[in-house]
Design an enzyme around this catalytic site. Structure first.
Site, PDB file in Angstrom:
ATOM      1  N   HIS A 114       0.876  -1.183   0.000  1.00  0.00           N
ATOM      2  CA  HIS A 114       0.000   0.000   0.000  1.00  0.00           C
ATOM      3  C   HIS A 114       0.910   1.228   0.000  1.00  0.00           C
ATOM      4  CE1 HIS A 114      -2.792   2.964   1.750  1.00  0.00           C
ATOM      5  NE2 HIS A 114      -3.786   2.132   1.469  1.00  0.00           N
TER       6      HIS A 114
ATOM      7  N   ASP B 240       2.942  -4.483   8.459  1.00  0.00           N
ATOM      8  CA  ASP B 240       1.759  -3.641   8.277  1.00  0.00           C
ATOM      9  C   ASP B 240       0.547  -4.569   8.366  1.00  0.00           C
ATOM     10  OD1 ASP B 240      -0.459  -2.407   7.204  1.00  0.00           O
ATOM     11  OD2 ASP B 240       0.562  -1.603   5.435  1.00  0.00           O
TER      12      ASP B 240
ATOM     13  N   GLN C 249      -4.569  -4.974   7.105  1.00  0.00           N
ATOM     14  CA  GLN C 249      -5.560  -5.902   6.542  1.00  0.00           C
ATOM     15  C   GLN C 249      -5.532  -7.266   7.236  1.00  0.00           C
ATOM     16  OE1 GLN C 249      -7.896  -5.113   4.469  1.00  0.00           O
ATOM     17  NE2 GLN C 249      -7.150  -3.091   3.882  1.00  0.00           N
TER      18      GLN C 249
ATOM     19  N   LYS D 234     -10.385  -0.432  10.575  1.00  0.00           N
ATOM     20  CA  LYS D 234     -10.479  -1.677   9.792  1.00  0.00           C
ATOM     21  C   LYS D 234     -10.861  -2.851  10.698  1.00  0.00           C
ATOM     22  CE  LYS D 234      -7.592   0.027   6.269  1.00  0.00           C
ATOM     23  NZ  LYS D 234      -8.082   0.326   4.931  1.00  0.00           N
TER      24      LYS D 234
ATOM     25  N   CYS E  73      -4.695   2.324  -3.789  1.00  0.00           N
ATOM     26  CA  CYS E  73      -3.427   2.835  -3.196  1.00  0.00           C
ATOM     27  C   CYS E  73      -2.277   1.863  -3.426  1.00  0.00           C
ATOM     28  CB  CYS E  73      -3.586   3.139  -1.713  1.00  0.00           C
ATOM     29  SG  CYS E  73      -4.706   4.483  -1.381  1.00  0.00           S
TER      30      CYS E  73
END
Ligand code: PLP
Length: 400
Positions: A118, A195, A198, A221, A359
């Site tokens: 991303h 990261d 997600q 999220k 993104c």
């Protein structure tokens, strides 16, 4: 399922005279009532600035805010003072770049990212590279939508100081082989930042078991409010890092000619924090833990397999999400149609998906695409919603 969906009143709304079918969960999840109520309760009953308060409201707000820190530490397997509240994953990566990268990277160093990142985990590093001149090596992406880790030992080497990668791709839903990537990083004594924007809502995460050094995620999220997120780092690393923002709260002593900084985690939390939304995040994590991430994953995996199976049957469909090692997302196009038009036609039927580059422009370039349509699931979605989505796609295909 009814009791779950009743927690999310927005799911009962209509869009363009159709019941809303919300398949944009990778962009942001909906919020259960317990989250909305916790924010409202804070503003109704104990709104106050926290820390240093000599009065009842300040003390109760401080206690609740700090309790969420402890709760999140146990959620990801870290220590309380290693949890830094930020505004979200983007700010967390910027914190790592400014506080660690700017201090420790030199022009002789290398860092490793992947081609599937991303922009939040690309742009800060490219900007710092422009200033410092270190090298960025990329784990390549294959057209199958997976990372190619066959030459990992040539990409992550003794020159690598940091490996910063997503656990799960937001654009395709691919679950990356993080165990192998972490193992190679540790062989080379490189630090690892994961990261988890997600991943945190789908997979149980234990930072110690994973053997990582830094982690980022966003509250919105994982069913929490927007405007808050987490940066986690190992204590010894955080201690050596410079502050990110300067001002009140993050200091120990201030003189007119010098400053000493506060201890962890406050060194990284300058100014008045987003108390209400931290409490909302706490309520969201409790909600998720009460249902159980294992149960959530099982429901989502079943829905995902069903969606993958059904979408394959649609004429002219091109699917980019790999069948193996993927979750919750299906990224696709329809031959001869622009993704934006598909999004608009679905919206007319009350179905919310996301279209565009998500993104991830380098990833799209690798696939030779401008963008895709992305349908993303949550455990509150149903097979009936998937059936309606597939029926809508089939009727759209006839138009293009
Ligand atoms: N990283 C990944 C993998 C994401 O999916 C996102 C958001 O979609 C981000 C980073 C940035 O998150 P935020 O916009 O909440 O800061």
């Amino acid at each position: 399922m009814d009791s779950i969906r009743n927690q999310f009143p927005i799911l009962a709304t209509t869009v363009n005279k159709n019941p809303l079918i919300y398949l944009d969960n990778a962009a942001s999840t909906q919020k259960p009532l317990v989250v909305v109520d916790s924010i409202s309760e804070y503003y109704r009953n104990y709104n106050s600035n926290i820390h240093r308060g000599a009065h009842y409201l300040a003390n109760i707000a401080t206690e609740k805010y700090e309790n969420v820190r402890t709760q999140l530490a146990s959620f990801i397997g870290g220590q309380s003072h290693e949890i830094i509240f930020t505004s979200g994953t983007t700010q967390s990566v910027n914190l790592l770049m400014q506080s660690w990268g700017r201090k420790f990277l030199t022009s002789a160093d290398e860092i490793v990212l992947s081609e599937m990142e991303h922009h939040a985990n690309l742009v800060p590093w490219i900007a710092l590279q422009d200033e410092i001149g270190f090298k960025i090596n990329y784990i390549p992406m294959m057209t199958s939508g997976q990372l190619d880790i066959s030459s990992l030992d040539q990409i992550i080497t003794l020159k690598t100081k940091l490996v910063s990668i997503a656990y799960i791709s937001n654009a395709l839903g691919t679950i990356h082989p993080v165990a192998q990537i972490i193992a190679q990083s540790k062989l080379c004594s490189a630090l690892v930042h994961l990261d988890c924007a997600q991943a945190i809502q789908h997979i149980s995460i234990d930072v110690r078991a994973l053997g990582i050094d830094f982690l980022s995620f966003s509250s919105h999220k994982i069913y929490g409010p927007m405007g808050v997120g987490v940066f986690w780092g190992k204590e010894d690393l955080l201690k050596e890092m410079n502050p990110y923002l300067y001002g009140g709260e993050m200091i120990k002593e201030v003189f007119l000619d010098k400053v000493t900084f506060n201890e962890l985690p406050y060194k990284f939390e300058a100014g008045t924090p987003n108390v209400a939304d931290v409490l909302g995040l706490g309520a969201a994590v409790k909600y998720i833990e009460d249902i159980g991430l294992q149960n959530i994953k099982q429901i989502e995996d079943e829905l995902h397999s069903y969606l993958m199976l059904e979408i394959e049957k649609v004429d002219k469909i091109i699917i980019y999400t790999p069948k193996e090692n993927s979750t919750a997302v299906v990224s696709f196009n329809i031959e001869g149609a622009h993704p934006y038009d598909i999004g608009q036609l679905l919206d007319a039927k009350g179905i919310a998906i996301r279209t565009g580059h998500h993104c991830c422009q380098p990833l799209m370039r690798k696939l030779g695409l401008e963008g895709t349509c992305r349908a993303s699931l949550s455990f509150y979605n149903t097979k009936e919603e998937i059936d309606s989505f597939i029926a809508a796609l089939k009727s759209i295909v006839k138009l293009v």
